[in-house]
Write a protein that holds these residues in place. Structure first.
Motif, mmCIF file in Angstrom:
data_model
loop_
_atom_site.group_PDB
_atom_site.id
_atom_site.type_symbol
_atom_site.label_atom_id
_atom_site.label_comp_id
_atom_site.label_asym_id
_atom_site.label_seq_id
_atom_site.Cartn_x
_atom_site.Cartn_y
_atom_site.Cartn_z
ATOM 1 N N ARG A 72 0.836 -1.206 0.000
ATOM 2 C CA ARG A 72 0.000 0.000 0.000
ATOM 3 C C ARG A 72 0.870 1.255 0.000
ATOM 4 O O ARG A 72 0.620 2.208 -0.754
ATOM 5 N N GLU A 73 1.924 1.229 0.794
ATOM 6 C CA GLU A 73 2.837 2.363 0.874
ATOM 7 C C GLU A 73 3.554 2.585 -0.463
ATOM 8 O O GLU A 73 3.774 3.726 -0.882
ATOM 9 N N ASP A 74 3.908 1.505 -1.141
ATOM 10 C CA ASP A 74 4.629 1.605 -2.412
ATOM 11 C C ASP A 74 3.706 1.790 -3.614
ATOM 12 O O ASP A 74 4.169 1.841 -4.749
ATOM 13 N N GLU A 75 2.391 1.867 -3.374
ATOM 14 C CA GLU A 75 1.397 2.075 -4.430
ATOM 15 C C GLU A 75 1.487 1.001 -5.520
ATOM 16 O O GLU A 75 1.437 1.277 -6.718
ATOM 17 N N ASP A 76 1.577 -0.250 -5.078
ATOM 18 C CA ASP A 76 1.703 -1.345 -6.036
ATOM 19 C C ASP A 76 0.507 -1.451 -6.979
ATOM 20 O O ASP A 76 0.666 -1.814 -8.149
ATOM 21 N N VAL A 77 -0.678 -1.155 -6.498
ATOM 22 C CA VAL A 77 -1.865 -1.219 -7.353
ATOM 23 C C VAL A 77 -1.747 -0.243 -8.515
ATOM 24 O O VAL A 77 -2.145 -0.539 -9.645
ATOM 25 N N LYS A 78 -1.184 0.913 -8.258
ATOM 26 C CA LYS A 78 -1.045 1.947 -9.280
ATOM 27 C C LYS A 78 -0.021 1.570 -10.345
ATOM 28 O O LYS A 78 -0.224 1.835 -11.538
ATOM 29 N N PHE A 79 1.056 0.902 -9.937
ATOM 30 C CA PHE A 79 2.178 0.718 -10.849
ATOM 31 C C PHE A 79 2.346 -0.706 -11.398
ATOM 32 O O PHE A 79 2.915 -0.890 -12.464
ATOM 33 N N ALA A 80 1.901 -1.717 -10.653
ATOM 34 C CA ALA A 80 2.262 -3.102 -11.013
ATOM 35 C C ALA A 80 1.549 -3.618 -12.253
ATOM 36 O O ALA A 80 2.030 -4.541 -12.906
ATOM 37 N N GLY A 81 0.391 -3.064 -12.590
ATOM 38 C CA GLY A 81 -0.314 -3.533 -13.777
ATOM 39 C C GLY A 81 -1.796 -3.281 -13.683
ATOM 40 O O GLY A 81 -2.273 -2.575 -12.794
ATOM 41 N N THR A 82 -2.539 -3.894 -14.621
ATOM 42 C CA THR A 82 -3.969 -3.629 -14.745
ATOM 43 C C THR A 82 -4.757 -4.929 -14.815
ATOM 44 O O THR A 82 -4.404 -5.840 -15.555
ATOM 45 N N MET A 83 -5.824 -5.007 -14.038
ATOM 46 C CA MET A 83 -6.725 -6.147 -14.064
ATOM 47 C C MET A 83 -7.941 -5.831 -14.930
ATOM 48 O O MET A 83 -8.585 -4.797 -14.752
ATOM 49 N N GLN A 84 -8.248 -6.715 -15.875
ATOM 50 C CA GLN A 84 -9.473 -6.575 -16.660
ATOM 51 C C GLN A 84 -10.649 -6.997 -15.791
ATOM 52 O O GLN A 84 -10.728 -8.141 -15.351
ATOM 53 N N ALA A 85 -11.558 -6.073 -15.563
ATOM 54 C CA ALA A 85 -12.615 -6.296 -14.567
ATOM 55 C C ALA A 85 -13.535 -7.440 -14.926
ATOM 56 O O ALA A 85 -14.068 -8.113 -14.037
ATOM 57 N N ASP A 86 -13.765 -7.693 -16.217
ATOM 58 C CA ASP A 86 -14.753 -8.708 -16.595
ATOM 59 C C ASP A 86 -14.150 -10.054 -16.982
ATOM 60 O O ASP A 86 -14.889 -11.001 -17.262
ATOM 61 N N SER A 87 -12.807 -10.168 -17.007
ATOM 62 C CA SER A 87 -12.212 -11.417 -17.483
ATOM 63 C C SER A 87 -11.271 -12.087 -16.488
ATOM 64 O O SER A 87 -10.972 -13.274 -16.622
ATOM 65 N N GLY A 88 -10.749 -11.357 -15.514
ATOM 66 C CA GLY A 88 -9.780 -11.944 -14.604
ATOM 67 C C GLY A 88 -8.392 -12.072 -15.200
ATOM 68 O O GLY A 88 -7.585 -12.875 -14.734
#
Length: 526
Positions: A455-471
């Motif tokens: 959370r501190e390193d903002e991994d969600v922002k930088f690590a990649g992208t999840m397609q919401a409808d496909s997994g």
């Protein structure tokens, strides 16, 4: 450390070229295997009694195992060998010194590139061998005790710092390897095994694979698949392959290619589907083919594959494999030699047979409102095998795989990204209170920080992208990122969250995804 081959080809490029060759038919221009062994291998491997050669004649391996051995001779010892000769030699060695089908049971995930498999080996094997490579790599070869000891010596001779690495210096690795692991491996994976000799005597002819095959499959992020694979002879152990099928959503799955058979059952093919080359790694067992198809450049993009030859009678799958109590749905039975009316068990009624052929039967089902939750065996005359899950409500959602690794890539480099691909499995509780798998459900997907550091390193922002409808999770680019703290790369530690709707109620499941750096060493057996 990277070493250049005499030809100037890098080790990573050699591995890719070698793997492609493994799945391709032989060229008629290649020398025969005995000539190659005499003229090319005998310079280092000493002739022994009964036309044997030192080291070579005292091992048995899968096609991928022999391919890795020859590639290692090229990389480490400067072996000069053409692609055609290498292909011929792998074929000969896999046919004469391969593994029986029973000897690959339980570890085929490595051959099929199921790289998110969590292995189950004893603690000693896991720590002594599985810290650097998969335990399956060990389990997919056979040697006598003397050869296992030589393999230990090779490890230390080739990687002198092995004993001082972080995962080895906590023990006397070399002494344990020689005194404890060698006897264990020689007993568990011996060179002489009646199963191999029996298989050589009883293996069916390759020609029995010629014909049409009805198949079913499942691709995470896409769904279920069914169709026909046509196989025609193109040589003694080589075939032409044509695939025609479609996914449950109607998307076509059509392609053509070729295949080769090793060891009497190890099917390796290349099929181009919609312009994308896909590998086929199957085990041929009589009238059944089972394994995995995956993209040549992205082995994480793969589908489970199960096929039955037309002319046999097999019930392979029910798509979809679940039905809610009190509701109606259409399901399709996949197989070969299908005829008659199917039975889906107590509380499930066949309302209508919509269409019927020897390969597919489509029916409309209704489950009684008071149908007992649980798994029903599906039968069609004397045929059985797949099941139908009836449920009242979903009790739990599981993310599959529960633990996964994705890899950053591209970013101007030559190494592609490795995606994370997930399914949401719904589970119910039977009348006895025990959990049972209902099936794969549509879900809404997202990722969150796995812990405070993420959370501190903002991994969600930088690590990649999840397609919401496909997994399907696509990692970020490789290389330093100036936008991150200390300009580090786009690695991350994430939770994968799937939300499944059950009659207006949202249920969630969680998995763990590590987004890490590129995969520089990518051998045929990890």
């Amino acid at each position: 450390m990277k070493r250049k081959l005499r030809s100037g080809m890098s080790a990573s490029l050699l591995a890719l070229a070698a793997c492609a060759a493994l799945h391709a038919p032989q060229s008629m221009a290649a020398r025969d295997a005995q000539t190659i062994l005499k003229e090319t291998c005998q310079g280092c491997h000493t002739p022994e009694a009964d036309n044997a050669l030192s080291r070579i004649s005292h091992q048995r391996k899968t096609p991928e195992g022999w391919l890795m051995s020859i590639a290692r001779m090229q990389v480490m010892h400067g072996l000069q060998i053409s692609d055609d000769d290498r292909r011929t030699l792998v074929k000969y060695l896999a046919d004469t010194q391969g593994l029986a089908p029973s000897e690959t049971d339980g570890v085929r995930y490595a051959l099929e590139r199921r790289l998110n498999t969590v292995e189950q080996f004893d603690e000693q094997t896991s720590q002594m061998c599985g810290r650097c490579h998969s335990g399956a790599r060990v389990a997919l070869q056979r040697r006598p005790a003397q050869e296992w000891e030589r393999l230990v010596n090779f490890h230390l001779g080739q990687w002198p710092s092995l004993e001082y690495q972080a995962l080895s210096r906590d023990r006397d690795w070399f002494d344990l390897a020689r005194k404890e692991m060698v006897p264990l491996l020689a007993k568990r994976y011996p060179l002489d095994n009646p199963a191999w000799k029996t298989w050589q005597q009883t293996a069916p002819k390759a020609q029995t694979l010629v014909g049409d095959w009805s198949f079913s499959g499942h691709l995470p992020g896409k769904g279920e698949l069914a169709g026909i694979m046509s196989v025609s002879a193109d040589g003694d152990d080589t075939f032409k392959v044509s695939v025609k099928g479609q996914y449950a959503d109607g998307t076509a799955f059509n392609g053509d290619g070729s295949a080769i058979l090793y060891s009497g059952y190890e099917w390796r093919g290349n099929v181009t589907v919609d312009g994308v080359v896909m590998r086929q790694v199957f085990a041929a067992k009589g009238s059944e083919l089972q394994g995995r198809m995956f993209e040549a450049e992205h082995d994480e993009r793969g589908l489970d594959f199960l096929a039955a030859k037309q002319g046999s009678s097999r019930l392979l799958a029910v798509q979809p494999g679940y039905l809610k109590a009190g509701s109606e749905t259409e399901v399709t039975l996949i197989g070969s030699g299908l005829q008659g009316q199917p039975d889906f068990g107590k509380g499930v009624q066949v309302l209508e047979v919509i269409s019927q052929s020897p390969e597919q039967i489509k029916v409309r089902l209704k489950a009684a409102a008071d149908a007992q939750p649980g798994v029903r065996a599906v039968t069609l005359g004397s045929l059985k095998g797949p099941s139908l899950s009836v449920y009242q409500q979903i009790a739990e959602v599981k993310v599959v795989p529960e633990f996964s690794v994705a890899r950053i890539g591209d970013g101007g480099g030559s190494t592609p990204k490795v995606q994370g691909r997930f399914d949401a499995e719904a589970w119910g509780k039977g009348a006895d209170g025990k959990p049972y798998r209902i099936g794969v459900f549509p879900a809404q997907w997202k990722v969150e920080a796995f812990d405070d550091r993420a959370r501190e390193d903002e991994d969600v922002k930088f690590a990649g992208t999840m397609q919401a409808d496909s997994g399907v999770f696509t990692p970020g680019d490789a290389g330093p990122n100036p936008a991150r703290k200390m300009s580090t790369n786009n690695a991350g530690n994430l939770k994968v969250i799937a939300a499944v709707d059950d009659a207006g109620k949202s249920l969630t499941g969680e998995g763990h995804l590590i987004v890490t750096v590129q995969r520089w060493n990518n051998p045929p057996i990890p």
